[in-house]
Design an enzyme around this catalytic site. Sequence first.
Site, short mmCIF file in Angstrom:
data_model
loop_
_atom_site.label_atom_id
_atom_site.label_comp_id
_atom_site.label_asym_id
_atom_site.label_seq_id
_atom_site.Cartn_x
_atom_site.Cartn_y
_atom_site.Cartn_z
N SER A 64 0.80 -1.24 0.00
CA SER A 64 0.00 0.00 0.00
C SER A 64 0.82 1.28 0.00
O SER A 64 0.28 2.36 -0.25
CB SER A 64 -0.93 0.02 1.21
OG SER A 64 -1.99 -0.86 1.00
N LYS A 81 0.55 3.45 -2.95
CA LYS A 81 -0.66 4.24 -3.23
C LYS A 81 -0.40 5.75 -3.19
O LYS A 81 -0.93 6.51 -4.00
CB LYS A 81 -1.77 3.86 -2.24
CG LYS A 81 -2.25 2.42 -2.37
CD LYS A 81 -3.13 2.03 -1.19
CE LYS A 81 -3.68 0.62 -1.32
NZ LYS A 81 -4.41 0.18 -0.12
N TYR A 124 -2.86 -2.28 -10.55
CA TYR A 124 -2.91 -2.11 -9.09
C TYR A 124 -2.16 -3.25 -8.37
O TYR A 124 -1.36 -3.02 -7.47
CB TYR A 124 -4.37 -2.00 -8.62
CG TYR A 124 -4.49 -2.08 -7.12
CD1 TYR A 124 -4.08 -1.02 -6.32
CD2 TYR A 124 -5.00 -3.22 -6.50
CE1 TYR A 124 -4.15 -1.11 -4.93
CE2 TYR A 124 -5.09 -3.31 -5.12
CZ TYR A 124 -4.66 -2.25 -4.34
OH TYR A 124 -4.73 -2.34 -2.97
N TYR A 131 -4.24 4.05 7.58
CA TYR A 131 -5.57 3.41 7.62
C TYR A 131 -6.39 3.92 8.79
O TYR A 131 -6.34 5.10 9.13
CB TYR A 131 -5.43 1.88 7.68
CG TYR A 131 -4.50 1.36 6.65
CD1 TYR A 131 -4.78 1.54 5.30
CD2 TYR A 131 -3.33 0.73 7.00
CE1 TYR A 131 -3.91 1.08 4.33
CE2 TYR A 131 -2.46 0.26 6.02
CZ TYR A 131 -2.77 0.44 4.70
OH TYR A 131 -1.92 0.01 3.75
N VAL A 160 1.30 -3.77 3.94
CA VAL A 160 1.25 -5.07 4.62
C VAL A 160 2.52 -5.89 4.45
O VAL A 160 2.70 -6.91 5.11
CB VAL A 160 0.02 -5.92 4.21
CG1 VAL A 160 -1.26 -5.31 4.69
CG2 VAL A 160 0.00 -6.13 2.70
O1 DON Z 1 -5.04 -4.85 -2.19
C1 DON Z 1 -4.59 -5.62 -1.36
O2 DON Z 1 -5.25 -6.41 -0.77
C2 DON Z 1 -3.18 -5.52 -0.92
N1 DON Z 1 -2.25 -5.62 -1.96
C3 DON Z 1 -3.14 -4.28 -0.10
C4 DON Z 1 -1.84 -3.88 0.30
C5 DON Z 1 -1.71 -3.18 1.58
O3 DON Z 1 -0.59 -2.94 1.96
C6 DON Z 1 -2.90 -2.84 2.41
N2 DON Z 1 -2.49 -2.55 3.68
N3 DON Z 1 -2.04 -2.55 4.66
#
Ligand code: DON
Length: 343
Positions: free
Chosen positions: A80, A83, A205, A257, A275
């Site tokens: 993320s 983003k 994405y 978040y 993550v």
């Molecule tokens: O879209 C997804 O589920 C993941 N690639 C999101 C990545 C992310 O880091 C979300 N957060 N903590």
Amino acid sequence: MSNFGELQSLANSITAVTSPFRNYLNDLYEKYRSLNEGAVADYIPELALAKPEWFGVCVVTTEGQVFEVGDCDQLFTIQSISKAFVFGLALEDHGRDYVNSKVSVEPTGEAFNSIVLDEVTNRPYNPMVNAGAIATADLIKGKNGTERLKRMLEMFKRYTGRDHDINVPVFLSEKATGYRNRAMAYLMLNFGMVSEKIDETLDLYFQQCSIMVNARDLAMLSATLANGGVNPVTKQRAIDERYVQDVISVMLTCGMYDASGEWCYRVGLPAKSGVGGGITAIAPGKVGIGTFSPPLDVKGNSVRGIKVCEDLSQDFGLHLFNVAKPERNLQEWIAGGDGINDW
Ligand code: DON
């Protein structure tokens, strides 16, 4: 690089070696190295392979000095954190008004993958939650998916000063299991918030989330924003300076978040987590901080990364709204009192 540039970078690296800030960072690393809380993300098998003990911290000043400790060469997926920077590219591609007509900048107070749109405008709430990030990826220009990805990778290179690869197994797993993201994309298509090239945009994405970085890259990303959009080491501009404040402000309000409020209160630095275990945090005009440690708390933020940023902010008075004299003066600690740094 000019002779002057070479001399300056030599002076900077000597400072980075002798500065007391280096010892401070080593102590900080030791302080949290044995903190064994949180859990490594395991929603896809590739992420679960991360070792919980991996831990790296890097701080890059707006003058281009690099301080690092621990596993700063270990690669992991940006997830993320991408983003925030893709939001900057979308702003460059379309300008503020158009981007804002497709993605709001309001914190949700909800989890990053919540399926929720603004009830009045049907826009996703902000570019940092998955729905908003997918709508933002949709805005990236290019004649096909390959060209759009190439533009993203070139952008990351401008920020970090080096080439980046995609972790293909992570990308394929994200793509194979991303039903929720797919559902969000179709919901947004229903409301005209994204274009019909849904599959191409979702691939983009998932690929942007799968870009490989290390803790040093994360510090370079934030140091570049802290430095007005110019990489402090390569001196290359990474983003139009008009949009730096847009990116930084959304990081402050939405970057962590549903922990963004508490983060702002306790740390007070615009930041973005992923993550994969990374956090990038900005002290505008001063430093960029990159941390990497895979175990996450329940909100998806790196446990050791939060602690490190809290300490740095507290010890050096980096909180954006701090008006008290800090316990330690960052400029002096970094310069070692030799006056090389002059923010
Ligand atoms: O879209 C997804 O589920 C993941 N690639 C999101 C990545 C992310 O880091 C979300 N957060 N903590």
